[in-house]
Design a protein around this motif. Structure first.
Motif, PDB file in Angstrom:
ATOM      1  N   UNK A  87       0.861  -1.183   0.000  1.00  0.00           N
ATOM      2  CA  UNK A  87       0.000   0.000   0.000  1.00  0.00           C
ATOM      3  C   UNK A  87       0.898   1.234   0.000  1.00  0.00           C
ATOM      4  N   UNK A  88       0.808   2.056  -1.024  1.00  0.00           N
ATOM      5  CA  UNK A  88       1.591   3.287  -1.071  1.00  0.00           C
ATOM      6  C   UNK A  88       0.624   4.463  -1.064  1.00  0.00           C
ATOM      7  N   UNK A  89       1.048   5.555  -0.455  1.00  0.00           N
ATOM      8  CA  UNK A  89       0.162   6.706  -0.333  1.00  0.00           C
ATOM      9  C   UNK A  89       0.823   7.945  -0.901  1.00  0.00           C
ATOM     10  N   UNK A  90       0.073   8.685  -1.692  1.00  0.00           N
ATOM     11  CA  UNK A  90       0.545   9.990  -2.174  1.00  0.00           C
ATOM     12  C   UNK A  90      -0.260  11.044  -1.459  1.00  0.00           C
ATOM     13  N   UNK A  91       0.391  11.746  -0.545  1.00  0.00           N
ATOM     14  CA  UNK A  91      -0.335  12.721   0.247  1.00  0.00           C
ATOM     15  C   UNK A  91      -0.564  13.990  -0.540  1.00  0.00           C
ATOM     16  N   UNK A  92      -1.560  14.731  -0.060  1.00  0.00           N
ATOM     17  CA  UNK A  92      -1.934  15.982  -0.711  1.00  0.00           C
ATOM     18  C   UNK A  92      -0.764  16.958  -0.706  1.00  0.00           C
ATOM     19  N   UNK A  93      -0.159  17.112   0.468  1.00  0.00           N
ATOM     20  CA  UNK A  93       1.023  17.951   0.528  1.00  0.00           C
ATOM     21  C   UNK A  93       2.162  17.029   0.085  1.00  0.00           C
ATOM     22  N   UNK A 158       4.564   9.390  -7.482  1.00  0.00           N
ATOM     23  CA  UNK A 158       3.951   8.168  -7.985  1.00  0.00           C
ATOM     24  C   UNK A 158       5.033   7.131  -8.324  1.00  0.00           C
ATOM     25  N   UNK A 159       6.124   7.611  -8.911  1.00  0.00           N
ATOM     26  CA  UNK A 159       7.232   6.700  -9.231  1.00  0.00           C
ATOM     27  C   UNK A 159       7.776   6.093  -7.948  1.00  0.00           C
ATOM     28  N   UNK A 160       7.815   6.894  -6.906  1.00  0.00           N
ATOM     29  CA  UNK A 160       8.298   6.347  -5.642  1.00  0.00           C
ATOM     30  C   UNK A 160       7.370   5.234  -5.152  1.00  0.00           C
ATOM     31  N   UNK A 161       6.069   5.488  -5.273  1.00  0.00           N
ATOM     32  CA  UNK A 161       5.115   4.455  -4.869  1.00  0.00           C
ATOM     33  C   UNK A 161       5.370   3.179  -5.664  1.00  0.00           C
ATOM     34  N   UNK A 166       3.899  -2.354  -5.275  1.00  0.00           N
ATOM     35  CA  UNK A 166       2.599  -1.956  -4.731  1.00  0.00           C
ATOM     36  C   UNK A 166       1.452  -2.635  -5.457  1.00  0.00           C
ATOM     37  N   UNK A 167       0.373  -2.819  -4.695  1.00  0.00           N
ATOM     38  CA  UNK A 167      -0.869  -3.322  -5.261  1.00  0.00           C
ATOM     39  C   UNK A 167      -1.971  -2.285  -5.147  1.00  0.00           C
ATOM     40  N   UNK A 168      -1.717  -1.289  -4.264  1.00  0.00           N
ATOM     41  CA  UNK A 168      -2.736  -0.267  -4.040  1.00  0.00           C
ATOM     42  C   UNK A 168      -2.050   1.084  -3.858  1.00  0.00           C
ATOM     43  N   UNK A 169      -2.482   2.057  -4.616  1.00  0.00           N
ATOM     44  CA  UNK A 169      -1.964   3.414  -4.429  1.00  0.00           C
ATOM     45  C   UNK A 169      -3.108   4.311  -3.990  1.00  0.00           C
ATOM     46  N   UNK A 170      -2.883   5.009  -2.876  1.00  0.00           N
ATOM     47  CA  UNK A 170      -3.898   5.945  -2.389  1.00  0.00           C
ATOM     48  C   UNK A 170      -3.474   7.344  -2.816  1.00  0.00           C
ATOM     49  N   UNK A 171      -4.351   8.048  -3.503  1.00  0.00           N
ATOM     50  CA  UNK A 171      -4.037   9.405  -3.966  1.00  0.00           C
ATOM     51  C   UNK A 171      -4.989  10.379  -3.300  1.00  0.00           C
ATOM     52  N   UNK A 172      -4.412  11.284  -2.489  1.00  0.00           N
ATOM     53  CA  UNK A 172      -5.231  12.242  -1.754  1.00  0.00           C
ATOM     54  C   UNK A 172      -5.336  13.541  -2.535  1.00  0.00           C
ATOM     55  N   UNK A 173      -6.460  13.779  -3.126  1.00  0.00           N
ATOM     56  CA  UNK A 173      -6.720  14.963  -3.942  1.00  0.00           C
ATOM     57  C   UNK A 173      -5.557  15.310  -4.865  1.00  0.00           C
ATOM     58  N   UNK A 195      -4.730  -0.864 -15.415  1.00  0.00           N
ATOM     59  CA  UNK A 195      -4.623  -1.911 -16.436  1.00  0.00           C
ATOM     60  C   UNK A 195      -3.622  -2.980 -16.005  1.00  0.00           C
ATOM     61  N   UNK A 196      -2.611  -2.550 -15.222  1.00  0.00           N
ATOM     62  CA  UNK A 196      -1.617  -3.498 -14.736  1.00  0.00           C
ATOM     63  C   UNK A 196      -2.082  -4.201 -13.460  1.00  0.00           C
ATOM     64  N   UNK A 197      -3.336  -3.971 -13.076  1.00  0.00           N
ATOM     65  CA  UNK A 197      -3.878  -4.692 -11.928  1.00  0.00           C
ATOM     66  C   UNK A 197      -3.725  -3.982 -10.600  1.00  0.00           C
ATOM     67  N   UNK A 198      -3.157  -2.784 -10.642  1.00  0.00           N
ATOM     68  CA  UNK A 198      -2.989  -2.030  -9.407  1.00  0.00           C
ATOM     69  C   UNK A 198      -4.290  -1.290  -9.098  1.00  0.00           C
ATOM     70  N   UNK A 199      -4.694  -1.333  -7.831  1.00  0.00           N
ATOM     71  CA  UNK A 199      -5.902  -0.607  -7.434  1.00  0.00           C
ATOM     72  C   UNK A 199      -5.522   0.813  -7.036  1.00  0.00           C
ATOM     73  N   UNK A 200      -6.406   1.754  -7.316  1.00  0.00           N
ATOM     74  CA  UNK A 200      -6.165   3.150  -6.942  1.00  0.00           C
ATOM     75  C   UNK A 200      -7.337   3.629  -6.099  1.00  0.00           C
ATOM     76  N   UNK A 201      -7.015   4.149  -4.917  1.00  0.00           N
ATOM     77  CA  UNK A 201      -8.043   4.828  -4.118  1.00  0.00           C
ATOM     78  C   UNK A 201      -7.857   6.312  -4.377  1.00  0.00           C
ATOM     79  N   UNK A 202      -8.879   6.926  -4.939  1.00  0.00           N
ATOM     80  CA  UNK A 202      -8.750   8.287  -5.428  1.00  0.00           C
ATOM     81  C   UNK A 202      -9.653   9.199  -4.608  1.00  0.00           C
TER      82      UNK A 202
END
Lengths: 506, 355
Positions: A87-93, A158-161, A166-173, A195-202
């Motif tokens: 699980x990787x997270x991209x924070x808003x800040x 995103x590249x860092x994630x 990762x199987x899931x990337x969370x993107x905060x705004x 498409x590569x099977x990764x889930x995104x929480x947007x």
């Protein structure tokens, strides 16, 4: 109510709760994310979106409830554990380090190294691969991140994630800092990931984007899931707005006193602009009137207030109080003209936390309690005590450090401060943030009383219901513009959100 | 969010608490001894104890000389010059700043003051001119510091470091590597060595400056604003305090103290040289911090600073009485500074300060 298919769900959150110092941020959140989908989380400010993603990322630990990952019950103890699961997270800040290169940022914390020496060429090569995968192969891995645009910084995040497995990337705004074109690029990247099977929480508050990119939607309100797994196609905007706002809170707002027709204009804001933040803002507030600015975070509402106050220097336009123009960018001038601000961040902008209630109350008015520069402590304490009694500030001890008070009582200090000083214009930014429900009613009543005493009051709040309930007139603000000016009786929460979402749609 | 957590931790009161409570009830969560230690009285008590320990050590190791009145006067006289600049430094640090230039400004003030005294016209001018000139040099240097820091938005550390280097260089140019004797100003030398009620003039000056500093900090609007700016600069600004102007005044005040110290050194050594006051800024900062003033600002006392100055000077004296080298003293000073700061962090704050 919603059937859970453990087989195909990647992440399964059930009944998660989380409280901070007694304030319940999450009161029972359910969320199911499938591999390869874009799952949108929708909610107003304060609905618990940030707390939820921090819980999933391992920053917070839930008080109760369960999190399943690929069907297995897991405990995400810290951010490392989250990453280990995928699980990787991209924070808003955007949490990138400006002084490091792209490659260094991507491998920060898991540097490619042998015997303590970084393997720079390998890091560069892998960075190039990741960037190419994200459609930004033209970026050099050795570029310093500080020189990148916000959109490119996001690509780095995103590249860092992706540098983790990762199987899931969370993107905060993620779209908050992007222009329309960049948003489309972002969507392209998101589609490739899924498409590569990764889930995104947007996470977003822009309904338009959900329509474009989302597969399913979960709506949060007041720390609870009001709906989960809604298909994007087939859920109407009206339905979503209702899910976001339809709360049943008793009406705690005091009835406004009718405004006499001859009430004089006290605050006159004309064509006020702050380059890059907001433009051409004009409004008038009469004695006894409460004007509310409704809008989302980042709409410029707080900045408008701070610019009126002189804490930011307007690039053009004017502010006058009872006909007297204020000097641009001068708080001192505004205060001497009788303007008071209760700032958004009570602790960092409002209070000297380690000092006493009395000192905080008299901060702008010390000269009034001094003779020849010497402070008359008795007079000062008497004034503080009078306010403590009048506002029912607790504990009723003028010597108590401001730090030890509850949010509601800290807010009362800020109001008392301007009562002592004697104001004609009160600017209140988030007057009830961090204030519990019971104390809110008190603050509302107090604000109404201040207006009734002849103050011109401007209120900013993230809670649209609060703005409408408290104000005589509501200004809807989005992207630094005033979209509409209406009597509060002629607009409701739906109407405001509708305006805001149309106004901010990219 | 984390802020909420920390506040909650040290907030024994909840809104549900019965109203109309009196002050003492709610603070009971912290033990009494801890509250006393963390109060300003308590911290100064610790300093008094430390000073007492030093005095006992001194009396035990050098029983013949240490406790004599003349030795005590020596300690006080030697403490007085650093003491005066420490008072200005205390105010600057409470407001969240730092003034590294005081030692150099002291040197520059002593040189310029001495130049005013050794001019051809010196015979006809009153010595008070020399005093005023030296003090004016201090104020001027402080104003330059203040303008650069407050209006140029330069970090105080860098701005005053530049003044440290620059003022010292200017003093060297003006003095032209000479030692400028002011011994000819007999009235001045007599005045500076006056003995009132058995106490030296230098000590009186330190006392007066300390008392004025205390009154300024604790009894005036200026002092109140100084604390507010150090405690929360943004809150002070948004409360309508002219923070920039206030900061300017503070550095001017610190410069004034350095100027006064320059006059004192002229009186004590009868000579103005460009090396006067070297490294005094570090002694002053050490005394201020050991005295309980937080380097991040917002909290500090003049009394603590005075005790800090006395502790260091007594330490020096004890070591000299025991024929220990200045190198050993330096090591001991270093240890004291670290221990004092460690103790401060342990006791100075109620728990849970959010950064």
């Amino acid at each position: 109510m919603i059937k859970v298919d453990h087989e195909s769900s990647l992440l399964d959150v059930r009944g998660v709760t989380k409280a901070f110092a007694g304030v319940r941020a999450l009161r029972g959140v359910d969320l199911t994310v499938r591999a390869g989908e874009v799952h949108c989380i929708l909610g107003q400010n304060g609905a618990g979106k940030s707390t939820l993603i921090k819980t999933l990322a391992g920053v917070h630990r839930p008080d109760d409830g369960e999190i399943r990952w690929g069907g297995e019950l897991v405990e995400i103890a810290d951010p490392d554990a989250g990453l280990a699961l995928g699980i990787a997270t991209m924070y808003q800040e955007l949490d990138v380090v400006d002084g490091l290169s792209i490659a260094e940022n991507i491998f920060l914390g898991h540097e490619l190294a042998r015997a303590g020496f970084t393997r720079r060429s390998e890091a560069a090569a892998r960075t190039r691969d990741l960037l190419t995968r994200l459609g930004h192969g033209s970026l050099s891995p050795n570029l310093e991140v500080g020189q990148l645009s916000a959109a490119n910084k996001q690509i780095v995040a995103m590249a860092r994630a992706l540098s983790h497995d990762v199987k899931l990337i969370i993107m905060d705004e993620p779209s908050a800092v992007l222009d329309a074109h960049e948003v489309q690029n972002l969507f392209g990247v998101v589609r490739e990931l899924t498409a590569a099977g990764i889930a995104v929480v947007y996470i977003t508050h822009r309904l338009e984007e959900i329509r474009q990119i989302g597969d399913r939607i979960t709506v949060l309100k007041d720390g609870r899931t009001t709906a989960t797994g809604l298909p994007v196609a087939g859920t109407s905007t009206a339905e979503l707005i209702h899910l976001m706002t339809g709360r049943e809170v008793a009406n705690v707002f005091p009835a406004p006193a009718p405004l006499p027709d001859d009430a004089p204009v006290v605050l006159d804001v004309d064509g006020l602009s702050l380059r890059g933040v907001f433009g051409d803002v004009s409004f008038r507030v009469r004695a006894g009137e409460v004007v509310g600015l409704a809008g989302l975070v980042g709409s410029g509402r707080s900045e408008i207030l701070e610019t009126v106050y002189g804490a930011r220097r307007a690039t053009s336009g004017s502010v006058s109080v009872s006909g007297r123009p204020l000097r641009r960018g001068s708080v001192v001038d505004a205060v001497s003209a009788g303007v008071g601000l209760s700032p958004e961040e009570r602790k960092s902008q409002g209070l000297v936390l380690d000092e006493s209630i009395a000192m905080n109350v008299t901060l702008p008015s010390i000269p009034e309690f001094a003779r020849g520069g010497f402070v008359d402590f008795r007079a000062e304490r008497a004034a503080a005590r009078a306010q403590i009694d009048a506002l029912e500030l607790r504990p009723a001890d003028p010597d108590r450090p401001a730090r030890t008070l509850s949010g509601g009582n800290q807010q009362k200090i800020l109001l008392a401060r301007w009562l002592v000083h004697g104001t004609r214009v009160l600017l209140l930014d988030e007057p009830t943030r961090g204030v519990d429900v019971g104390a809110r009613a008190e603050i509302y009543a107090l604000i109404r009383r201040l207006a009734a005493e002849g103050n011109a009051v401007v209120v900013v709040s993230s809670e649209i219901e609060e703005v409408i309930g408290l104000s005589d007139t509501v200004l809807v603000v989005a992207e630094g513009r005033i979209l509409s000016t209406l009597p509060s009786s002629q607009i409701d929460e739906h109407g405001v959100l509708d305006l805001v979402m149309k106004g901010t749609a990219a | 969010m984390s802020e909420q957590t920390t506040t909650g931790a040290d907030t024994p009161l909840t809104p549900t608490e019965p109203p109309a409570t009196t002050s003492t009830l709610a603070a009971d969560a912290t033990p009494m001894w801890r509250r006393i230690l963390s109060g300003s009285v308590g911290r100064n008590l610790g300093l008094v104890l430390a000073l007492l320990v030093l005095v006992i050590v001194g009396a035990a190791t050098a029983p013949d000389t240490f406790l004599g009145l003349s030795n005590i006067m020596v300690i006080l006289r030697q403490a007085s010059i650093v003491g005066v600049i420490s008072i200005g430094m205390t105010l600057v640090i409470i407001a969240g700043g730092i003034d590294l230039s005081v030692g150099s400004v002291l040197g520059l003030a002593s040189v310029v003051g001495a130049l005013a005294a050794v001019q051809d016209l010196a015979d006809q001018t009153h010595w008070i001119v020399m005093v005023v000139v030296a003090m004016a040099v201090g104020v001027f240097a402080g104003l330059v510091n203040g303008i650069v820091i407050a209006y140029g938005n330069v970090v105080a550390f860098m701005a005053t470091l530049a003044m440290l280097v620059g003022a010292r260089g200017l003093a060297e140019i003006l003095a032209d590597r000479r030692t400028l004797q002011v011994g000819g100003q007999r009235d001045f030398i007599t005045f500076m060595n006056l003995d009132i009620l058995g106490v030296d003039m230098l000590i009186w000056i330190f006392l007066v400056v300390a008392v004025l500093g205390w009154v300024l900090l604790n009894r005036t609007t200026f002092g109140r604003r100084t604390v507010a700016i150090g405690g929360n600069r943004e809150a002070a600004r948004l409360a309508g305090i002219n923070v920039k102007r206030h900061v300017l005044y503070l550095y001017a005040l610190s410069g004034l103290c350095a100027g006064i110290a320059g006059v004192m050194i002229l009186g004590r050594t009868t000579a103005g040289t460009s090396v006067n006051g070297q490294l005094y800024e570090l002694d002053a900062i050490a005394a201020v911090v050991v005295g309980g003033t937080l380097l991040i600002g917002g909290r500090g006392t003049i009394t603590g600073t005075v005790l800090g100055v006395l502790i260091f000077q007594t330490l020096t004296n004890v070591f000299i009485q025991n024929n220990l080298t200045s190198s050993v003293q330096a090591v001991a000073k270093g240890v004291i500074i670290v221990v004092a700061v460690l103790l401060q962090q342990r006791f100075a704050r109620p728990s849970g300060r959010s950064s």
